[in-house]
Design a protein around this motif. Structure first.
Motif, PDB file in Angstrom:
ATOM      1  N   GLU A   9       0.809  -1.216   0.000  1.00 11.76           N
ATOM      2  CA  GLU A   9       0.000   0.000   0.000  1.00 11.76           C
ATOM      3  C   GLU A   9       0.847   1.273   0.000  1.00 11.76           C
ATOM      4  O   GLU A   9       0.348   2.353  -0.309  1.00 11.76           O
ATOM      5  N   GLN A  10       2.104   1.171   0.349  1.00 11.68           N
ATOM      6  CA  GLN A  10       2.994   2.332   0.428  1.00 11.68           C
ATOM      7  C   GLN A  10       3.713   2.628  -0.881  1.00 11.68           C
ATOM      8  O   GLN A  10       4.282   3.702  -1.058  1.00 11.68           O
ATOM      9  N   ILE A  11       3.702   1.694  -1.816  1.00 11.96           N
ATOM     10  CA  ILE A  11       4.460   1.854  -3.061  1.00 11.96           C
ATOM     11  C   ILE A  11       4.039   3.080  -3.871  1.00 11.96           C
ATOM     12  O   ILE A  11       4.900   3.765  -4.430  1.00 11.96           O
ATOM     13  N   PRO A  12       2.752   3.440  -3.940  1.00 13.79           N
ATOM     14  CA  PRO A  12       2.400   4.652  -4.691  1.00 13.79           C
ATOM     15  C   PRO A  12       3.102   5.913  -4.171  1.00 13.79           C
ATOM     16  O   PRO A  12       3.417   6.811  -4.957  1.00 13.79           O
ATOM     17  N   LEU A  13       3.393   5.970  -2.886  1.00 15.33           N
ATOM     18  CA  LEU A  13       4.117   7.124  -2.342  1.00 15.33           C
ATOM     19  C   LEU A  13       5.543   7.169  -2.895  1.00 15.33           C
ATOM     20  O   LEU A  13       6.045   8.241  -3.248  1.00 15.33           O
ATOM     21  N   VAL A  14       6.177   6.022  -3.019  1.00 15.66           N
ATOM     22  CA  VAL A  14       7.532   5.966  -3.578  1.00 15.66           C
ATOM     23  C   VAL A  14       7.497   6.369  -5.054  1.00 15.66           C
ATOM     24  O   VAL A  14       8.371   7.100  -5.529  1.00 15.66           O
ATOM     25  N   ARG A  15       6.483   5.918  -5.791  1.00 14.77           N
ATOM     26  CA  ARG A  15       6.325   6.313  -7.201  1.00 14.77           C
ATOM     27  C   ARG A  15       6.198   7.830  -7.328  1.00 14.77           C
ATOM     28  O   ARG A  15       6.781   8.438  -8.227  1.00 14.77           O
ATOM     29  N   THR A  16       5.411   8.426  -6.443  1.00 12.84           N
ATOM     30  CA  THR A  16       5.213   9.876  -6.474  1.00 12.84           C
ATOM     31  C   THR A  16       6.525  10.600  -6.210  1.00 12.84           C
ATOM     32  O   THR A  16       6.854  11.584  -6.891  1.00 12.84           O
ATOM     33  N   LEU A  17       7.285  10.126  -5.240  1.00 15.73           N
ATOM     34  CA  LEU A  17       8.585  10.732  -4.961  1.00 15.73           C
ATOM     35  C   LEU A  17       9.516  10.570  -6.161  1.00 15.73           C
ATOM     36  O   LEU A  17      10.206  11.516  -6.553  1.00 15.73           O
TER      37      LEU A  17
END
Length: 150
Positions: free
Chosen positions: A33-41
């Protein structure tokens, strides 16, 4: 936030040539669930480095795939640590997490093929944690502004 919080974004205090911080560290739970945050960064970091639209898309997909390969074998409660910094070839990304057993992603999978196609270089390593059972697995990527253009 500290390293025990749900996530943290830490620019390290080493100014780059343009006066901006040239290294960004993101620590967050090793959960899908946290991977989209890494993509955004990743999007923000490579856009700031003047990557083209295709290269931005490639970078986001590569970071997503690397995170996905590490989240699955991660220890319950482990932290995913993502470090982005500029290098002469583009942006170097190091993504790591803790695993209960030594783990290296297979280089024969479709996911690894995606990584090698979308990046200038990709390597993986597994290092034992001193005095404890378990290992730290790291995937290192170099994202280049023109990777998809040849």
């Amino acid at each position: 936030m500290d390293s025990h919080a749900r996530g943290s974004l830490t620019p390290e205090a080493r100014p780059g040539q343009d006066g901006f911080i040239d290294r960004v560290v993101l620590r967050l739970p090793a959960e899908a669930e946290q991977i989209p945050l890494v993509r955004t960064l990743a999007h923000g970091v490579v856009a700031r480095a003047d990557f083209g639209l295709d290269a931005i898309s490639d970078a986001k997909m590569a970071v997503d795939e690397a995170c996905s390969q590490l989240v699955q074998p991660a220890d319950l409660g482990a932290i995913l640590c993502c470090v982005f910094h500029e290098v002469p070839e583009g942006i170097a990304v190091s993504i790591s997490t803790r695993t209960a057993k030594p783990f290296l992603p297979s280089e024969t999978t479709f996911g690894w093929h995606v990584l090698t196609t979308l990046t200038r270089s990709v390597t993986a390593r597994c290092e034992p944690v001193r005095g404890e059972t378990g290992s730290t697995t790291t995937i290192d990527l170099v994202l280049a502004p023109g990777t998809s253009d040849g």
